[in-house]
Motif scaffolding. Structure first.
Motif, mmCIF file in Angstrom:
data_model
loop_
_atom_site.group_PDB
_atom_site.id
_atom_site.type_symbol
_atom_site.label_atom_id
_atom_site.label_comp_id
_atom_site.label_asym_id
_atom_site.label_seq_id
_atom_site.Cartn_x
_atom_site.Cartn_y
_atom_site.Cartn_z
ATOM 1 N N ILE A 81 0.836 -1.208 0.000
ATOM 2 C CA ILE A 81 0.000 0.000 0.000
ATOM 3 C C ILE A 81 0.870 1.257 0.000
ATOM 4 N N ALA A 82 1.938 1.250 0.785
ATOM 5 C CA ALA A 82 2.837 2.416 0.813
ATOM 6 C C ALA A 82 3.423 2.679 -0.570
ATOM 7 N N LYS A 83 3.760 1.610 -1.284
ATOM 8 C CA LYS A 83 4.305 1.780 -2.637
ATOM 9 C C LYS A 83 3.241 2.305 -3.597
ATOM 10 N N VAL A 84 1.997 1.825 -3.478
ATOM 11 C CA VAL A 84 0.910 2.352 -4.311
ATOM 12 C C VAL A 84 0.772 3.857 -4.098
ATOM 13 N N MET A 85 1.017 4.304 -2.854
ATOM 14 C CA MET A 85 0.862 5.714 -2.502
ATOM 15 C C MET A 85 2.093 6.558 -2.846
ATOM 16 N N GLY A 86 3.126 5.931 -3.411
ATOM 17 C CA GLY A 86 4.295 6.689 -3.848
ATOM 18 C C GLY A 86 5.332 6.942 -2.777
ATOM 19 N N ALA A 87 5.309 6.156 -1.714
ATOM 20 C CA ALA A 87 6.277 6.333 -0.628
ATOM 21 C C ALA A 87 7.529 5.493 -0.873
ATOM 22 N N ARG A 88 8.592 5.842 -0.164
ATOM 23 C CA ARG A 88 9.790 5.010 -0.105
ATOM 24 C C ARG A 88 9.634 4.101 1.107
ATOM 25 N N VAL A 89 9.914 2.812 0.946
ATOM 26 C CA VAL A 89 9.667 1.849 2.017
ATOM 27 C C VAL A 89 10.959 1.186 2.473
ATOM 28 N N ILE A 90 11.200 1.247 3.788
ATOM 29 C CA ILE A 90 12.269 0.491 4.426
ATOM 30 C C ILE A 90 11.593 -0.620 5.224
ATOM 31 N N ALA A 91 11.908 -1.862 4.888
ATOM 32 C CA ALA A 91 11.280 -3.012 5.542
ATOM 33 C C ALA A 91 12.249 -3.638 6.531
ATOM 34 N N ALA A 92 11.802 -3.806 7.778
ATOM 35 C CA ALA A 92 12.638 -4.426 8.809
ATOM 36 C C ALA A 92 12.047 -5.778 9.176
ATOM 37 N N ALA A 93 12.884 -6.808 9.138
ATOM 38 C CA ALA A 93 12.440 -8.168 9.444
ATOM 39 C C ALA A 93 13.573 -8.922 10.122
ATOM 40 N N SER A 94 13.293 -10.185 10.523
ATOM 41 C CA SER A 94 14.223 -10.883 11.414
ATOM 42 C C SER A 94 15.190 -11.838 10.726
ATOM 43 N N THR A 95 15.026 -12.072 9.416
ATOM 44 C CA THR A 95 15.959 -12.952 8.707
ATOM 45 C C THR A 95 16.256 -12.378 7.321
ATOM 46 N N ASP A 96 17.349 -12.825 6.733
ATOM 47 C CA ASP A 96 17.689 -12.406 5.372
ATOM 48 C C ASP A 96 16.634 -12.885 4.384
ATOM 49 N N GLU A 97 16.078 -14.080 4.636
ATOM 50 C CA GLU A 97 15.045 -14.634 3.755
ATOM 51 C C GLU A 97 13.798 -13.740 3.756
ATOM 52 N N LYS A 98 13.416 -13.299 4.948
ATOM 53 C CA LYS A 98 12.250 -12.415 5.044
ATOM 54 C C LYS A 98 12.538 -11.066 4.387
ATOM 55 N N CYS A 99 13.752 -10.573 4.556
ATOM 56 C CA CYS A 99 14.122 -9.301 3.908
ATOM 57 C C CYS A 99 14.055 -9.431 2.389
ATOM 58 N N ALA A 100 14.488 -10.573 1.870
ATOM 59 C CA ALA A 100 14.435 -10.805 0.425
ATOM 60 C C ALA A 100 12.994 -10.813 -0.070
ATOM 61 N N ALA B 231 9.725 -3.351 -1.442
ATOM 62 C CA ALA B 231 10.503 -2.556 -0.481
ATOM 63 C C ALA B 231 11.762 -2.004 -1.151
ATOM 64 N N ASP B 232 12.071 -0.744 -0.854
ATOM 65 C CA ASP B 232 13.239 -0.094 -1.446
ATOM 66 C C ASP B 232 14.530 -0.467 -0.730
ATOM 67 N N ALA B 233 14.425 -0.744 0.560
ATOM 68 C CA ALA B 233 15.588 -1.121 1.361
ATOM 69 C C ALA B 233 15.109 -2.010 2.496
ATOM 70 N N THR B 234 16.023 -2.787 3.067
ATOM 71 C CA THR B 234 15.649 -3.680 4.166
ATOM 72 C C THR B 234 16.658 -3.586 5.302
ATOM 73 N N ILE B 235 16.181 -3.968 6.498
ATOM 74 C CA ILE B 235 17.026 -4.059 7.687
ATOM 75 C C ILE B 235 16.744 -5.407 8.338
ATOM 76 N N ASN B 236 17.781 -6.203 8.535
ATOM 77 C CA ASN B 236 17.650 -7.434 9.303
ATOM 78 C C ASN B 236 17.972 -7.082 10.751
ATOM 79 N N TYR B 237 16.937 -6.940 11.586
ATOM 80 C CA TYR B 237 17.215 -6.457 12.939
ATOM 81 C C TYR B 237 17.721 -7.554 13.876
ATOM 82 N N SER B 238 17.930 -8.753 13.352
ATOM 83 C CA SER B 238 18.624 -9.785 14.136
ATOM 84 C C SER B 238 20.137 -9.619 14.054
ATOM 85 N N THR B 239 20.600 -9.031 12.945
ATOM 86 C CA THR B 239 22.045 -8.920 12.738
ATOM 87 C C THR B 239 22.537 -7.475 12.634
ATOM 88 N N GLU B 240 21.610 -6.521 12.448
ATOM 89 C CA GLU B 240 21.997 -5.118 12.306
ATOM 90 C C GLU B 240 21.467 -4.293 13.472
#
Length: 327
Positions: free
Chosen positions: A159-178, A185-194
């Motif tokens: 929905i954020a992308k439909v609205m023209g926003a930039r999205v940073i997605a934070a999740a717990s594994t590299d697989e989920k970030c992928a 998502a424009d960028a990701t953060i793995n908050y288990s390792t970062e």
């Protein structure tokens, strides 16, 4: 009919697959043959007696489902026998049939599969209400989505992308970030390792996100809020991690920021016309291919307890959907 019956809300193990008389709809109701029902976090809380809504016992859990109208009660004009519908009624979904208030049923257009429909209303209605209505998100703003690979998280990215926003997605594994990257998502953060704060600072050039979408709560709430941009909006969507965080309110003053509650159920009840308009827009976006539920897997309705266990393992990406293969 058969359904998973909760007679004692002490947890998933207390559910029993039970044969019940098929009910007859009263005025304003319909009988639905359930084709698919999704598993949501409230479906776990409700059988543990931890949800804010406590249905009278016994009850059948399953808040969200899709199927075919089999019988129409008196006074129902907008639905007919044989029609495909989706419904979010709070209970009743984990069975072969259920009675639903006709007013809560969303007629499905052609080409809207039952599995997608059963995974649609709760997550997209919540994220639309959060980002469009509560956050007043604008094109060009940056949204940080916590728990981004889950059901509501994946819907918020889309929905954020439909609205023209930039999205940073934070999740717990590299697989989920992928996965998050694959749905926009424009960028990701793995908050288990970062380090969450450092990663946010780097990805936003020190400015911070304009909107934070938080369905998780717990330990990441405060570092995320400390990173928010001036005039940022922090969306309190839920507490999937368990603990309800305590945020230092002086941060709202220093950041000129808002903490905004998101409760779609209350919105739908108090502002039904606005809610209906939001659902119509979401259905249009789906038809246009702009949004589509991420389905982790489908499982037979008989394997509901295994599905609960999978959800509890935090391994789910998107939504788990139970299907009645015999129907």
């Amino acid at each position: 009919m058969h359904a998973w019956l909760c007679e004692d809300p002490t947890g998933v193990d207390a559910l029993t697959w039970t044969e019940l008389p098929t009910p007859v709809p009263k005025a304003g109701e319909v009988l639905i043959a359930i084709k698919a029902a999704s598993l949501n976090f409230p479906d776990l809380l409700i059988v543990q007696n931890k949800y804010q809504i406590k249905p009278p016992l016994p009850f059948v859990p399953g808040s969200e489902y899709a199927g075919v109208v089999e019988v129409v009660g008196d006074g129902v004009k907008h639905l007919k026998v044989g029609q495909n519908v989706a419904c979010l009624s709070g209970t009743g979904g984990f069975g072969t049939h259920t009675i639903a208030p006709a007013a809560l049923c969303m007629p499905l257009p052609d080409g809207f599969p039952h599995v997608d429909a059963a995974a649609f209303i709760m997550i997209y209605a919540t994220s639309h209400h959060a980002l469009v209505d509560r956050a007043q998100l604008k094109a060009g703003e940056t949204v940080l989505v916590l728990g981004a690979a889950g059901g509501v998280g994946t819907s918020a990215i889309q929905i954020a992308k439909v609205m023209g926003a930039r999205v940073i997605a934070a999740a717990s594994t590299d697989e989920k970030c992928a996965l998050c990257k694959s749905i926009g998502a424009d960028a990701t953060i793995n908050y288990s390792t970062e380090n969450l704060r450092e990663a946010i600072k780097t990805l936003t050039g020190g400015k911070g996100p304009d909107v934070i979408y938080d369905p998780v709560g717990g330990e990441f709430a405060e570092p995320a809020f400390r990173s928010i941009a001036w005039r940022g909006r922090y969306l309190v969507v839920g507490f999937a991690s368990g603990p309800i965080p305590s945020l230092p309110l002086n941060l709202t003053l220093l950041k000129g920021a808002s903490i905004v509650g998101v409760f779609w159920g209350g919105f739908a009840k108090n502002e039904p016309k606005a809610s209906a308009a939001a659902m119509a827009e979401l259905a249009q976006w789906y038809a246009q291919g702009k949004i589509k539920p991420v389905i982790d897997r489908t499982m037979p309705m008989a394997e509901l307890k295994a599905a609960y266990a999978h959800m509890g393992s935090r391994g789910v990406k998107g939504k788990l959907v139970m299907v009645n293969q015999s129907l």
